[in-house]
Design an enzyme around this catalytic site. Structure first.
Site, short mmCIF file in Angstrom:
data_model
loop_
_atom_site.label_atom_id
_atom_site.label_comp_id
_atom_site.label_asym_id
_atom_site.label_seq_id
_atom_site.Cartn_x
_atom_site.Cartn_y
_atom_site.Cartn_z
N LYS A 175 0.87 -1.17 0.00
CA LYS A 175 0.00 0.00 0.00
C LYS A 175 0.91 1.22 0.00
CE LYS A 175 -2.81 2.78 3.07
NZ LYS A 175 -1.89 3.91 2.81
N GLY A 228 4.55 2.72 11.35
CA GLY A 228 3.71 3.91 11.49
C GLY A 228 3.45 4.19 12.95
N SER A 229 2.35 4.86 13.23
CA SER A 229 2.09 5.30 14.60
C SER A 229 1.64 4.12 15.48
CB SER A 229 1.02 6.39 14.60
OG SER A 229 -0.18 5.88 14.07
N GLY A 233 -0.97 1.03 14.72
CA GLY A 233 -0.39 -0.31 14.93
C GLY A 233 -1.29 -1.21 15.75
N GLU A 250 6.60 -1.74 13.50
CA GLU A 250 7.64 -0.76 13.85
C GLU A 250 6.93 0.55 14.09
OE1 GLU A 250 10.62 -1.55 14.37
OE2 GLU A 250 11.10 -3.30 13.15
N CYS A 284 10.98 8.59 13.13
CA CYS A 284 10.61 7.75 14.27
C CYS A 284 11.67 7.84 15.34
CB CYS A 284 10.41 6.31 13.82
SG CYS A 284 11.80 5.63 12.94
N GLN A 331 -0.94 17.35 10.60
CA GLN A 331 0.26 17.29 11.45
C GLN A 331 0.53 18.62 12.13
OE1 GLN A 331 0.89 14.02 12.42
NE2 GLN A 331 2.78 15.12 12.80
N GLU A 385 4.64 10.99 21.53
CA GLU A 385 5.37 11.38 20.33
C GLU A 385 4.67 12.59 19.69
OE1 GLU A 385 5.01 8.77 16.85
OE2 GLU A 385 7.18 8.86 16.68
#
Ligand code: NAD
Ligand code: MN
Length: 496
Positions: A175, A228-229, A233, A250, A284, A331, A385
């Site tokens: 994707k 990703g976040s 996840g 991750e 990250c 963001q 984060e």
């Protein structure tokens, strides 16, 4: 004319079933539409999965070294198009062309490493507990792997996930990420040109709900790798676990640098500022926290403020820009929201804290590099984060206290210690809860032949990259050959 891009399914470039589309926007000039992409859905994912499933048998039958030859060829093509590809990344992702070049190099390095892994897919051979019996393991493909990635390193991360999945004999449904989908097009074209058989890599454009969901819940996808976040996840893991699919996550980080009283303070300030503010903290492994020994706190803070004030904020097409635009309005709002809530909780904004306006800043979304103190480990700004150019500063009485503060984080991706004390350096590796640890270096800078990943909410147990990727993308079979010519029973081995 704005180019219309397509999905890549079973070796053909095709539109989406619904014919709906979305725009790819330049973060350095949000009026500029870089391309139109198919807004795909379940029907498109179903076709891509079917193609990947059909391609499996042939791809599995090709030996790993032969698969490696195709990946080597991809490395060669990547290298021959470095500049052109770096410019595409810069346009759609908002980092400078130099930043884009770094990503291409990362892709080349990964391709070369993984091509070599094709000749190293070692299993283990060992002694059986029974006489005249042979025991060994061998790696096999998992099946169809779904790959879902974030926007921040489109070429590096695509290479880090797709090359290992392929060398292990899996076929892939990728994707693209919706803010940087053209890099995935270029990546796919390169593998097509390198001679990858049709159906082995399929590319579907679109969003989380729609494409992402369809991938994670498809019964024929045997493994999902997600970067990703941590919030996304969680959803992905739930979908995969409920149907017993393998999942590798991750996720986010709240990475810290610990600065001790014996550190080279100029070096440490350089490392912290670079880790916190380059690419506007959209890594990250960005430095979100710095924990400073009280003996050097004031001196170090001054150095950081001086250095941060010199960081050039600007668009991707200005090679001197260090703090480049945030990816999108969402963001921006998220970063400003985090800062506002920190203020309400009593934090003190030492530097920045505001959106930048006027001139080039009106063409994108920029937040001034922000340094915050008067914070405690339980505050949102210290725990969560931000994924923006925001650094929280904490004071510690000792090395031990600095480690304690470090480990209050719900995350554990990367951590760094600046010191000249060798004993402390090695203790740090034992004391700190993080998957990647550095001494006298920033919190980022991972190499392709080394495993990468985090503990706690930064991941979910697997490591990827380096040799760990081969483990992640393989099934292990345990194989016995009995050459005793009788039926032996393992459980009775000690009674004979
Ligand atoms: P994100 O979680 O918002 O999106 C990542 C991907 O997931 C996108 O492709 C998105 O379309 C897709 N997605 C969203 N909802 C989904 C759903 N319900 N089902 C399936 N897919 C879905 O992350 P982002 O904002 O693009 O990237 C930033 C995050 O990525 C940060 O948290 C950062 O720390 C993390 N990151 C981690 C690493 C690492 O290796 N640990 C590397 C880079 C970035
Ligand atoms: Mn974009």
């Amino acid at each position: 004319m704005v180019e219309h891009f397509k999905n890549y399914i079973n070796g053909e470039w095709v539109g989406s079933a619904s014919s709906e589309t979305f725009e790819n926007i330049n973060p350095s000039d949000i009026e500029e539409v870089l391309g139109i992409f198919p807004r795909s859905g379940k029907e498109d994912v179903d076709k891509a999965v079917q193609a990947a499933k059909d391609a499996l048998e042939n791809w599995k039958s090709i030996t790993p070294p032969e698969r490696g030859c195709i990946i080597s060829e991809a490395a060669r093509i990547l290298a021959s198009r470095k500049k052109e590809l770096a410019e595409i990344i810069s346009l759609e992702n908002g980092k400078t062309v130099d930043g884009g070049l770094g990503e291409i190099q990362s892709g080349i390095d990964m391709a070369n490493f993984i091509a070599g892994e094709g000749r190293r897919m070692y299993g283990r051979t060992t002694h059986s507990g029974l006489k005249k019996r042979f025991a060994m393991t061998k790696k096999y493909p998992i099946g169809v792997v779904g790959v879902i990635l974030p926007f921040n390193f489109p070429m590096a991360l695509t290479s880090w996930r797709v090359f290992p999945a392929l060398i292990c004999g899996n076929t892939v449904v990728l994707k693209s990420e919706e803010n940087s989908p053209e890099t995935a097009i270029q990546f796919t074209r390169i593998l097509e040109e390198a001679g990858l058989p049709k159906g082995v890599l399929n590319l579907v454009h679109g969003f989380g709900p729609g494409v992402g969901d369809a991938i994670t819940s498809h019964p024929d996808i045997s493994m999902v790798t997600f970067t990703g976040s941590s919030a996304t996840g969680k959803i992905i893991a739930r979908n995969c676990v409920s149907r017993h699919a393998k999942v590798s996550l991750e996720l986010g980080g709240k990475n810290a640098v610990l600065v001790m009283e014996d550190a080279d303070l100029d070096l440490a300030a350089d490392g912290v500022v670079c880790g916190a503010f380059s690419v506007s903290g959209q890594r990250c492994t960005a430095t979100g926290r710095v924990i400073v020994h009280k003996a050097v706190y004031d001196e170090f803070l001054k150095k950081m403020i001086d250095l941060t004030s010199k960081q050039k904020v600007g668009p991707a097409n200005d090679e001197t820009s260090v703090v480049t635009p945030l990816i999108n309005k969402k963001q921006l709002d998220r970063v400003l929201g985090c800062i506002e809530r920190a203020k309400k909780e009593g934090a003190n904004i030492i530097l920045g804290g505001n959106q930048l306006k006027g001139d080039v800043f009106d063409k994108g979304h920029y937040v001034a590099p922000t340094i915050i103190d008067n914070v405690t480990p339980d505050m949102e700004i210290v725990r969560e984060e931000v994924f923006g150019p925001v650094l929280s500063v904490l004071k510690a009485d000792s090395y031990e206290e600095a480690c304690r503060i470090h480990n209050t984080s719900p995350y554990g991706l990367s951590a760094s210690l600046f010191t000249k004390d060798v004993n402390r350096s090695f203790s740090f590796f034992d004391d700190v809860e993080a998957g990647v640890c550095y001494i006298n270096a920033p919190t980022f800078g991972s190499e392709p032949h080394m495993p990468f990943g985090g503990v706690k909410q930064s991941g979910q147990g697997h490591r990827e990259v380096g040799w760990a990727a081969i483990e992640a993308y393989s099934e292990v079979k345990t194989l016995y050959v009995d050459y005793s010519s009788r039926i032996q029973n393992v459980q009775f081995v000690n009674e004979k």
